[in-house]
Design a protein around this motif. Structure first.
Motif, PDB file in Angstrom:
ATOM      1  N   PRO A  11      16.236 -11.600  40.668  1.00 44.77           N
ATOM      2  CA  PRO A  11      15.562 -10.308  40.911  1.00 44.77           C
ATOM      3  C   PRO A  11      14.541  -9.969  40.498  1.00 44.77           C
ATOM      4  N   LYS A  12      13.695  -8.890  40.912  1.00 42.17           N
ATOM      5  CA  LYS A  12      12.066  -8.567  40.322  1.00 42.17           C
ATOM      6  C   LYS A  12      12.348  -7.563  39.424  1.00 42.17           C
ATOM      7  N   THR A  13      12.404  -7.972  38.086  1.00 38.11           N
ATOM      8  CA  THR A  13      12.334  -7.027  37.084  1.00 38.11           C
ATOM      9  C   THR A  13      11.253  -6.590  36.541  1.00 38.11           C
ATOM     10  N   ALA A  14      11.124  -5.416  35.824  1.00 40.37           N
ATOM     11  CA  ALA A  14       9.717  -4.918  35.352  1.00 40.37           C
ATOM     12  C   ALA A  14       9.000  -6.033  34.462  1.00 40.37           C
ATOM     13  N   ARG A  15       9.784  -6.855  33.736  1.00 39.18           N
ATOM     14  CA  ARG A  15       9.159  -7.909  32.906  1.00 39.18           C
ATOM     15  C   ARG A  15       8.460  -8.801  33.749  1.00 39.18           C
ATOM     16  N   ALA A  16       9.111  -9.247  34.727  1.00 36.08           N
ATOM     17  CA  ALA A  16       8.579 -10.263  35.872  1.00 36.08           C
ATOM     18  C   ALA A  16       7.328  -9.573  36.540  1.00 36.08           C
ATOM     19  N   ARG A  17       7.345  -8.377  36.840  1.00 30.08           N
ATOM     20  CA  ARG A  17       6.347  -7.594  37.633  1.00 30.08           C
ATOM     21  C   ARG A  17       5.095  -7.725  36.528  1.00 30.08           C
ATOM     22  N   LEU A  54      25.787  -7.096  46.691  1.00 30.57           N
ATOM     23  CA  LEU A  54      24.591  -6.375  47.413  1.00 30.57           C
ATOM     24  C   LEU A  54      23.500  -7.089  47.987  1.00 30.57           C
ATOM     25  N   ASP A  55      22.679  -6.472  48.566  1.00 27.18           N
ATOM     26  CA  ASP A  55      21.499  -7.258  49.216  1.00 27.18           C
ATOM     27  C   ASP A  55      20.414  -7.235  48.165  1.00 27.18           C
ATOM     28  N   ARG A  56      19.406  -8.290  48.151  1.00 29.59           N
ATOM     29  CA  ARG A  56      18.341  -8.320  47.521  1.00 29.59           C
ATOM     30  C   ARG A  56      17.684  -7.246  47.201  1.00 29.59           C
ATOM     31  N   ARG A  57      17.078  -6.369  48.057  1.00 26.69           N
ATOM     32  CA  ARG A  57      16.496  -5.157  47.583  1.00 26.69           C
ATOM     33  C   ARG A  57      17.194  -4.310  46.781  1.00 26.69           C
ATOM     34  N   THR A  58      18.462  -4.225  46.709  1.00 27.01           N
ATOM     35  CA  THR A  58      19.276  -3.154  46.282  1.00 27.01           C
ATOM     36  C   THR A  58      19.382  -3.884  44.773  1.00 27.01           C
ATOM     37  N   ILE A  59      19.587  -5.055  44.628  1.00 27.99           N
ATOM     38  CA  ILE A  59      19.669  -5.797  43.604  1.00 27.99           C
ATOM     39  C   ILE A  59      18.091  -5.564  42.708  1.00 27.99           C
ATOM     40  N   ASP A  60      17.096  -5.806  43.355  1.00 22.84           N
ATOM     41  CA  ASP A  60      15.812  -5.585  42.764  1.00 22.84           C
ATOM     42  C   ASP A  60      15.470  -4.383  42.148  1.00 22.84           C
ATOM     43  N   PHE A  61      16.201  -3.176  42.887  1.00 21.35           N
ATOM     44  CA  PHE A  61      15.826  -1.963  42.425  1.00 21.35           C
ATOM     45  C   PHE A  61      16.714  -1.646  41.194  1.00 21.35           C
ATOM     46  N   ILE A  62      17.938  -1.965  41.128  1.00 23.36           N
ATOM     47  CA  ILE A  62      18.999  -1.992  40.109  1.00 23.36           C
ATOM     48  C   ILE A  62      18.242  -2.716  38.881  1.00 23.36           C
ATOM     49  N   ALA A  63      17.701  -3.762  38.825  1.00 23.07           N
ATOM     50  CA  ALA A  63      16.892  -4.247  37.736  1.00 23.07           C
ATOM     51  C   ALA A  63      15.822  -3.715  37.215  1.00 23.07           C
ATOM     52  N   LEU A  64      15.250  -3.173  38.246  1.00 21.40           N
ATOM     53  CA  LEU A  64      13.842  -2.311  37.764  1.00 21.40           C
ATOM     54  C   LEU A  64      14.585  -0.965  37.328  1.00 21.40           C
ATOM     55  N   GLU A  65      15.514  -0.359  37.733  1.00 20.65           N
ATOM     56  CA  GLU A  65      16.008   0.786  37.193  1.00 20.65           C
ATOM     57  C   GLU A  65      16.577   0.580  35.795  1.00 20.65           C
ATOM     58  N   THR A  89      16.454   3.715  53.915  1.00 23.93           N
ATOM     59  CA  THR A  89      16.132   3.622  55.477  1.00 23.93           C
ATOM     60  C   THR A  89      17.495   3.212  56.077  1.00 23.93           C
ATOM     61  N   VAL A  90      17.655   3.256  57.406  1.00 24.39           N
ATOM     62  CA  VAL A  90      18.870   2.812  58.312  1.00 24.39           C
ATOM     63  C   VAL A  90      19.113   1.333  57.942  1.00 24.39           C
ATOM     64  N   ALA A  91      18.021   0.515  57.415  1.00 19.98           N
ATOM     65  CA  ALA A  91      18.008  -0.791  57.197  1.00 19.98           C
ATOM     66  C   ALA A  91      18.309  -1.099  55.772  1.00 19.98           C
ATOM     67  N   GLY A  92      18.628  -0.065  54.810  1.00 22.04           N
ATOM     68  CA  GLY A  92      18.964  -0.302  53.599  1.00 22.04           C
ATOM     69  C   GLY A  92      17.660   0.330  52.529  1.00 22.04           C
TER      70      GLY A  92
END
Length: 281
Positions: free
Chosen positions: A3-9, A92-103, A237-240
């Protein structure tokens, strides 16, 4: 792919900044560590985790000072530590996991929802109602797994050093009886209770406001403690879930969120509105 965490970014931004300061292209910098342009690009965009040893080699080749190298190496080590959400990655899908990691690392969260109560303020029964009415057919076990995931996300709000949460809810979401009348009554009571916490603000946009800039969909914005970390926005979006980090998109999202705050009732008036809706049930 991690996941793309804030630290990784943050680390990716630092790597790019040091490379550009050294006047090196991606190709030239990659040659310095016997790597490829595409691999280095993935490191800088936080699409692939970079090892502490590679960070040290890169920054040494850029002529970076020892203190900055040590800080970046530590950041690389921290970025590799698994978060609590890792055990839910299969759900969950990758984008949702990325968001949770950032949150999970955000110090400020702003969330507008036009059709449901914000996820961080949902009760367990309300979450069940949302999951059962979602686009996917889920078994009882799958529903409960998602309920627990969302409840785990909520833990930060009442823990040590909680983030600031600004929740804006369209009144239409509060009139929709997700899970039934008793579930909705408990949900409204929960909103009133959570709004009493010093780090949480709840505002309601009344139906009388008419069509507004948030009517089209939900919006999340995340801020981080480190000023080097850019704000992140996310829309449904409708795509997630879609994460936005381009400056132009962020300016637009910031303006929309500011507009929503102006058309919403004040926190005190919003509390009164929640109590009125509760009494009408």
């Amino acid at each position: 792919m991690a996941p793309k965490t804030a630290r990784a970014r943050r680390l990716g931004i630092a790597l790019r900044a040091h490379r550009e300061a050294a006047g090196l292209t991606l190709e030239t910098a990659a040659d310095e560590i016997n790597s490829t342009r595409s691999t280095l690009s993935r490191y800088e965009n936080a699409q692939t985790l970079i090892s502490p040893a590679t960070v040290r080699a890169l920054l040494t080749s850029y002529g970076v000072g020892p203190d900055e190298i040590a800080a970046a190496v530590q950041l690389a080590k921290d970025a590799r530590k698994p978060g609590w959400w890792v055990s839910y990655s299969y759900l969950l899908d990758r984008r949702t996991i990325d968001f949770i990691a950032l949150e999970a690392e955000a110090t400020g969260i702003a969330n507008f929802e036009p059709s449901v109560v914000p996820g961080l303020l949902q009760t367990a029964d309300y979450i069940r109602g949302v999951m059962r009415g979602g686009p996917h057919t889920l078994s009882d076990e799958q529903v409960e797994q998602r309920v627990q995931l969302r409840l785990d996300r909520q833990q930060r709000l009442s823990g040590d050093g909680p983030p600031i949460l600004d929740a804006i809810i369209d009144e239409g979401a509060l009139l929709r009886p997700v899970g039934g009348r008793s579930v909705m009554s408990a949900q409204l009571q929960h909103l009133v209770k959570m709004a009493e916490l010093p780090n949480i603000t709840v505002q309601v946009i009344p139906l009388a406001a008419g069509y507004h800039r948030g009517t089209r969909g939900s919006l999340h914005m995340l801020e981080f403690a480190d000023p080097e970390d850019p704000i992140i926005a996310s829309v449904e979006t409708v795509a997630g879930q879609m994460i936005l980090d381009r400056p132009g998109d962020l300016r637009t999202c910031t303006k929309i969120m500011e507009h929503l705050r102006t058309v919403a009732l004040s926190p005190a008036a919003s509390r009164d509105q929640l109590l009125r809706l509760l009494n009408e049930r």
